[in-house]
Design a protein around this motif. Structure first.
Motif, PDB file in Angstrom:
ATOM      1  N   ARG A  98      44.904  40.123 -61.637  1.00  0.00           N
ATOM      2  CA  ARG A  98      43.817  39.421 -60.935  1.00  0.00           C
ATOM      3  C   ARG A  98      43.805  37.945 -61.297  1.00  0.00           C
ATOM      4  O   ARG A  98      43.607  37.082 -60.439  1.00  0.00           O
ATOM      5  N   ARG A 139      46.588  36.048 -59.629  1.00  0.00           N
ATOM      6  CA  ARG A 139      46.311  35.805 -58.204  1.00  0.00           C
ATOM      7  C   ARG A 139      45.244  34.732 -58.023  1.00  0.00           C
ATOM      8  O   ARG A 139      45.292  33.940 -57.103  1.00  0.00           O
ATOM      9  N   ASP A 140      44.258  34.730 -58.926  1.00  0.00           N
ATOM     10  CA  ASP A 140      43.135  33.799 -58.783  1.00  0.00           C
ATOM     11  C   ASP A 140      42.772  33.201 -60.130  1.00  0.00           C
ATOM     12  O   ASP A 140      41.940  33.732 -60.861  1.00  0.00           O
ATOM     13  N   LEU A 157      39.109  32.958 -61.148  1.00  0.00           N
ATOM     14  CA  LEU A 157      38.285  34.163 -61.125  1.00  0.00           C
ATOM     15  C   LEU A 157      37.111  34.032 -62.097  1.00  0.00           C
ATOM     16  O   LEU A 157      37.280  33.586 -63.232  1.00  0.00           O
TER      17      LEU A 157
END
Ligand code: 26V
Length: 817
Positions: A573, A576-577, A580
């Protein structure tokens, strides 16, 4: 005339001089250059001297009161280090700090010189040590009995990511805490045969003929209660050959053969077995168990005879607690002594036995339930096998009377399994005891309903529960000075012996100033841990990240693998970001795998591999770190637990009997993420559902899921993040040069039905972690929950637990002041 002043055992004025004297006289060393190990030892001997004086006073009060005593028989004790525990319990901390400083040392540095006494595997041994502390503190007249292993649980090193084991020669440089009692040697017999004879009255009797003998030497370790007024004793047996070596062999010119038999005897206390694959069938382990039991019963009976009454009063004077089935041969040994040596009738002897023994079960794992092949037991302990067979024969008559014609039931309940000819030690323990207890409510229910339902039907009321506890002295007062100081400043010092008093902290959860102080204490502990990790592994961790910790033995049912799946998913996660909205985390995992446990060792390798990859990835550098802490042990736990903010207790429901680490973390203000297993359930009830992160299948759901034929493949196919994480592990993302390294772990999951239901609980675990992140982003709310955790942990004091044992099982009153 004025009453003479009570003797001052502590005598702090002379401490500095005493230390120097011991360095010179006992250690035979120079005072210069000032070597910390020498000064640690000198201080230890100075403390030991004061302790012995106090112990002698306690013993005198035992004899004066003629009270019933409890004997806690355990193949394992896990005390860790002694020095600071003695000092805190005896209230000598200020004096010792001063004395150390005067000699140019910090007391904490001297304390670091001590090697842990690691004479246990994990929970079961540490529980025994917490109970020793509480018995001493609560003035319950009790003794611990165990084995003084030369080598404790192996030392774990991580080499190229893999666990390596090293021998733990913990007394190589001596131990000031162990007091050898050479004057109380006993002989213990093995092998030989059982011989029938007729006594002068014409009665048929049995004796143990042509046995080999080994000497048992008692070594005492003193255990001071808090406040230092009451000191009890842990007696550990060391094996010594009965002769220097066999002179007969020597005279016949077989020097090596003679030495061999000496080695054979002294092997008995050489090494603690790691709870490995089957220890069943290991003759040396059986000899260790009998060695402990035989020497201990001799000691108990000697003490009983010395205090006067006959054997009919034995159960009124003596309670014997069997810590798991490991010392259960005691049932047969006490019968042998009473019938063959004291010439009591069988029925009378049997009634005494049953009233004396009680048995604690610590696991429902089928592979951990002990059985011994009857042949092996009969060869090592010929008379005991006969006695067990006779106990079994009479017991099965009872079963037959209750359920006439039910042969299946007789076979299932038999002590000696008629099919395999193995002796089921749990059955012997249940039949030979008046109480059997599990170690948390759920576990006790499972014992009664699932594991031993037919015994429960036969003996209503015999099965009971005593939920485990931990000593607040070691696990809060001593391990967490920052938090202890804060608590004591607000509610006074009485919580250390009356842990329910922590509830007085509850209103303070609403007080912003108190919350600030609470956070500061946690931060101090996190910094202390960061320094430790840096020192031990060269790795820097950031105290301003969420410290997420799982430390315990490595086992599939404890599901360190589920923790790894969360880490890998979080990593994905974040990649990907990078923005976040989750708090930065440091995931710390530690624990030893049994040397022969293939899968557990693979999981360690997986953790180290994931750590290498994640920690090297600049894209997530400040957001996620993963650390494997080598050589988890008691002294490390004392540094790790106070620094933890999130405590992982994520076993497959129904499999962790209790857990005690879960209690230590919550007591130190960590929030638990966990399943409804073991004592987690009671912790949830105590701290409140909103102050804990509970997820996953319940024990009943686990059972139903397995019964319905769980299909992990379907679950994985339906969950893209899970599939991705498993795929990365399976394809060698974390070990590109050895892509197949983790295939066995995945096979277990995907091809062999995922017995521990990792994939079944994955999504729920991630959702619980989302809730963790959300709360952590609100520091005031997190801190309030942390305070409520500590404040509600009173029930989990081992003081409460031993008082329950005393009242419901041992029938013993604590001594008065
Ligand atoms: C024994 C064995 C033997 C061979 C195969 C693998 C294996 C795995 C586990 C065990 C456990 C032995 C008993 C034990 O240590 N039980 C622990 O006792 C703690 C204190 O009651 C409790 O908190 C833990 O939940 C329980 O696992």
């Amino acid at each position: 005339m004025a009453k003479p002043a009570a003797p001052d055992f502590h005598q702090l004025e002379s401490l500095g001089e005493d230390i120097k004297r011991y360095v010179l006289s006992i250690l035979g060393n120079d005072l210069y250059p000032p070597d910390p190990f020498r000064y640690y030892s000198g201080l230890a001997y100075a403390i030991r001297e004061r302790l012995i004086r106090m112990w002698l006073a306690t013993q005198a009060s035992y004899y004066d009161s003629m009270s019933k005593r409890v004997y806690y028989l355990s193949m394992e004790f896990l005390p860790g280090r002694f020095l600071m525990n003695y000092i805190t319990n005896m209230g000598m901390e200020d004096g010792c700090r001063q004395a150390a400083a005067d000699l140019g040392f910090s007391l904490d540095d001297l304390a670091e010189e001590e090697r842990d006494a690691g004479l246990g595997n994990g929970g079961l041994g540490r529980l025994a040590s917490c109970y020793m502390d509480s018995m001493a503190t609560q003035r319950i007249p009790g003794y611990g009995y165990g084995i003084l292993y030369d080598y404790g649980l192996f030392h774990q090193r991580i080499v190229n990511g893999w666990q390596e084991e090293e021998a733990d020669n913990w007394r190589r440089h001596g131990s000031p805490w162990v007091i050898d009692r050479v004057e109380h040697l006993y002989e213990v017999k093995f092998y030989g045969r059982s011989e029938a004879y007729t006594d002068p009255q014409g009665v048929l009797r049995y004796r143990w003929a042509e046995a080999d003998t080994v000497m048992a030497m008692p070594c005492d370790i003193l255990i001071p209660g808090h406040g230092g007024k009451h000191v009890t004793n842990m007696r550990l047996w060391a094996a010594a050959s009965s002769t220097g070596f066999s002179l007969r062999d020597f005279n016949q010119g077989d020097f090596l053969g003679a030495m061999q038999s000496k080695i054979h005897s002294e092997n008995i206390s050489k090494v603690l077995y790691p709870n490995d694959e089957p220890i069943q069938g290991k003759e040396l382990r059986l000899r260790q168990q009998y060695f402990l039991v035989a020497a201990t019963l001799r000691d108990i009976i000697r003490r009983h005879k010395k205090s006067g009454p006959g054997f009919d009063e034995f159960p009124d004077q003596v309670a014997i607690q069997l810590n798991d089935t490991h010392p259960t041969i005691a049932v047969a040994e006490l019968m042998r002594i009473l019938v063959d040596e004291e010439f009591l009738g069988w029925d009378e002897a049997w009634a005494i036995c049953r009233r004396t023994f009680a048995y604690t079960n610590h696991t429902v794992l089928p592979e951990a339930l002990e059985t011994w092949p009857a042949d092996l037991l009969g060869r090592v302990l010929p008379r005991h096998l006969e006695i067990i067979a006779e106990i079994d024969r009479r017991f099965l008559l009872e079963v037959a009377a209750a359920h006439p014609g039910d042969q299946g039931r007789q076979n299932r309940l038999a002590i000696i399994d008629p099919a395999s000819r193995r002796v089921r030690m749990a059955h012997l323990a249940i039949v030979g005891s008046h109480k059997v207890n599990g170690v948390a409510r759920l576990h006790s229910d499972i014992l009664r309903e699932k594991v031993f339902p037919e015994f429960d039907a036969l003996y209503p009321g015999k099965f009971t529960n005593v939920t485990n506890g931990i000593t607040p002295r070691r696990w809060l007062l001593q391990a967490n000075p920052a938090l202890s100081r804060l608590i004591t400043a607000r509610i006074g010092p009485d919580w250390t012996t009356d842990l329910d008093r922590l509830a007085e902290l509850l209103p303070l959860a609403e007080d912003p100033d108190f919350r600030k102080d609470w956070r500061a204490a946690k931060r101090e502990n996190k910094k202390r841990l960061a320094r430790y990790v840096l020192r031990k592994s060269g790795m820097g961790i950031n105290p301003d990240t969420l410290f997420d910790v799982q430390v315990k033995r490595m086992h599939e049912y404890k599901r360190q693998f589920l923790n790894v799946l969360h880490v890998v998913t979080l990593y994905n996660r974040l990649r990907r970001d990078p923005h976040l909205a989750v708090p930065p985390r440091t995931v710390l995992i530690g624990g030893k795998a049994a040397p022969g446990y293939f899968m557990a060792k693979r999981i360690i390798r997986l953790i180290t591999a994931v750590a290498e990859t994640v920690n090297a990835d600049d894209a997530v550098r400040s957001r996620l770190r993963v650390v494997f802490l080598p050589n988890y042990c008691v002294s490390q736990a004392e540094k790790v637990i106070p620094a933890a903010e999130l405590s992982q207790q994520i076993s497959t429901a129904g499999m962790e009997a209790s857990g005690t680490g879960n209690m230590k973390f919550a007591l130190n203000g960590a929030l638990t993420i966990g399943t409804l297993d073991g004592a987690n359930i009671e912790i949830m009830e105590a701290v409140g559902r909103e102050n804990i992160f509970i997820f996953g299948l319940t024990a009943k759901e686990v059972e139903a899921t397995r019964a319905a034929g769980y299909d992990p493949g379907r679950r994985v196919a339906a969950d893209a993040e899970l599939a991705e994480a498993l795929d990365m592990i399976g394809r060698g993302y974390f070990t590109p040069s050895e892509p197949d390294l983790f295939a066995p772990i995945l096979d277990n999951l995907l091809r062999h039905g995922d017995y521990y239901l990792v994939t079944a609980d994955y999504r729920a675990c991630l959702e619980a972690q989302d809730a963790v992140n959300a709360l952590y982003l609100d520091p005031e709310a997190w801190t309030a929950a942390s305070i409520r955790n500590t404040a509600n942990m009173g029930f989990f004091s081992s003081d409460r637990a031993v008082l329950e044992y005393a009242k419901n099982i041992w029938n013993i009153e604590p001594l008065g002041e």
